[in-house]
Enzyme design. Structure first.
Site, mmCIF file in Angstrom:
data_model
loop_
_atom_site.group_PDB
_atom_site.id
_atom_site.type_symbol
_atom_site.label_atom_id
_atom_site.label_comp_id
_atom_site.label_asym_id
_atom_site.label_seq_id
_atom_site.Cartn_x
_atom_site.Cartn_y
_atom_site.Cartn_z
ATOM 1 N N ASP A 132 -16.547 -6.211 33.515
ATOM 2 C CA ASP A 132 -15.760 -7.404 33.177
ATOM 3 C C ASP A 132 -16.049 -7.820 31.724
ATOM 4 O O ASP A 132 -16.598 -8.881 31.480
ATOM 5 C CB ASP A 132 -16.059 -8.557 34.156
ATOM 6 C CG ASP A 132 -17.525 -8.972 34.177
ATOM 7 O OD1 ASP A 132 -18.398 -8.146 33.811
ATOM 8 O OD2 ASP A 132 -17.817 -10.136 34.556
ATOM 9 N N HIS A 183 -28.231 -7.539 30.029
ATOM 10 C CA HIS A 183 -28.153 -7.259 31.468
ATOM 11 C C HIS A 183 -27.514 -5.905 31.785
ATOM 12 O O HIS A 183 -28.096 -5.050 32.439
ATOM 13 C CB HIS A 183 -27.313 -8.331 32.166
ATOM 14 C CG HIS A 183 -27.798 -9.726 32.008
ATOM 15 N ND1 HIS A 183 -28.909 -10.217 32.653
ATOM 16 C CD2 HIS A 183 -27.311 -10.765 31.279
ATOM 17 C CE1 HIS A 183 -29.080 -11.491 32.351
ATOM 18 N NE2 HIS A 183 -28.128 -11.848 31.517
HETATM 19 C C1 BDR Z 1 -24.133 -10.747 34.502
HETATM 20 O O1 BDR Z 1 -23.124 -11.761 34.443
HETATM 21 C C2 BDR Z 1 -22.310 -11.583 33.306
HETATM 22 O O2 BDR Z 1 -22.283 -12.745 32.557
HETATM 23 C C3 BDR Z 1 -22.895 -10.465 32.505
HETATM 24 O O3 BDR Z 1 -21.898 -9.648 31.928
HETATM 25 C C4 BDR Z 1 -23.756 -9.704 33.470
HETATM 26 O O4 BDR Z 1 -23.032 -8.665 34.095
HETATM 27 C C5 BDR Z 1 -25.487 -11.387 34.277
HETATM 28 O O5 BDR Z 1 -25.772 -12.314 35.269
HETATM 29 CA CA CA Z 2 -20.840 -7.959 33.274
#
Ligand code: BDR
Ligand code: CA
Length: 316
Positions: A9, A241
């Protein structure tokens, strides 16, 4: 070669992970599937096409889910304060990108590609788990045909990031995540336990951009407001992340893990909480019994992960 479908995403940290998957010499990125989350699916799909174009990524893009698997769930606002109104840190992105989409919806693309490559596909999922859950619902047999599923999501022995107990990707579609965690395939869960301590500083990224090509410079530009957002938790840097999940594909030795059945709380004050029952612990009969044992990351060699990201992004 690791054949990867990247379910994403984009999303600032999604963008870094995409460039990693595209540039790593042992990864064959064979598809990009999009999902709602950091922005609407229209926006995340446009962003995937934008990055595909800017970074010359040959993999097709297939558009995925726009809402949770349970249509009764209330829609939530997009986290514009994290990823910007446009999902890419509010840098200039054209409203539309003149590139074709794969004609299939994301879950169908996943099913077809898994069936065409039995035992070979590694699904790297770093957004809501909705496309994966849909694919499983439509064709449950794919569970035995996928090599593994590496997800960024959840939190086990640390707090959440959208509630005291829940992480954004899981909280955004808990029912889908529970379907994915409990299906008879191998899931590797890369959650906040390891991603929240893997932070890249603004200067580290800036130095990469100075040495790197236009792709790394673009990544640096679109990451700036995300780094500003992380001021509350990181000293002038950002949590990477989604790149942690991508790194696991080629360097699992940089992670320590436990195994156990994983469930997702659906509803109530702990909505979206991920809970593992470690295989080496005994409990009275309960909701984790008889489910597949999954792999949960509990430790990470962050410095080595950052270096691998850096080296890979600079290999152009
Ligand atoms: C996840 O949430 C999204 O904001 C980031 O892309 C990542 O996949 C982290 O909690
Ligand atoms: Ca993400």
């Amino acid at each position: 070669m690791h054949k990867v479908i990247y379910d994403t995403d984009p999303g600032v940290d999604d963008a870094m992970a995409l460039l990693f998957l595209h540039r790593h010499p042992e990864i064959d990125l064979i598809g990009i599937t999009t999902v709602f989350g950091n922005a609407s699916v229209e926006t995340t799909t446009r962003n995937a096409l934008f990055l595909k174009r800017e970074w010359n990524i040959p993999a097709p893009v297939a558009k995925g889910a726009s809402v949770t698997i349970d249509p009764a769930r209330a829609e939530r606002e997009w986290p514009a304060m994290v990823h910007g109104e446009n999902g890419l840190g509010d840098i200039d992105v054209p409203e539309t990108i003149d590139l074709p989409l794969d004609p299939r919806p994301a879950h169908r693309f996943i099913i077809d590609t898994v069936r065409a490559n039995p035992g070979e596909i590694r699904l790297v999922a770093v957004g809501r788990m909705t496309n994966l859950a849909r694919a499983l619902k439509e064709d449950p047999e794919i569970a035995s045909l996928v090599k593994d599923v590496v997800i960024m999501g959840g939190n086990f022995y640390v707090p959440g990031n959208v509630s005291p107990v829940a992480e954004a990707n899981i909280h955004g579609d808990p029912e889908a995540a529970d379907i994915v965690m409990t299906a008879p395939w191998k899931v590797v869960v890369i959650g906040l336990d390891v991603t929240s301590i893997t932070t890249m500083s603004r200067s580290y990224l800036g130095e990469m951009a100075a040495r790197g090509d236009g792709a790394v410079k673009l990544l640096d530009a679109l990451s700036q407001s995300y780094i500003d957002f992380y001021r509350h938790a990181v000293e002038d840097g950002m949590m990477v992340h989604d790149s942690c999940a991508s790194v696991y594909v080629v360097a699992p030795e940089l992670f320590t893990t436990i195994t156990g059945a994983v469930r997702v709380v659906c509803g109530g004050i702990a909505d979206g909480q991920t809970v593992v029952k470690p295989d080496n612990r005994r409990f009275p009969p309960g909701d984790w019994d008889g489910l597949p044992s999954q792999i949960v990351a509990t430790g990470i060699e962050s410095e080595k992960v950052l270096k691998l990201i850096r080296d890979t992004l600079l290999t152009a």
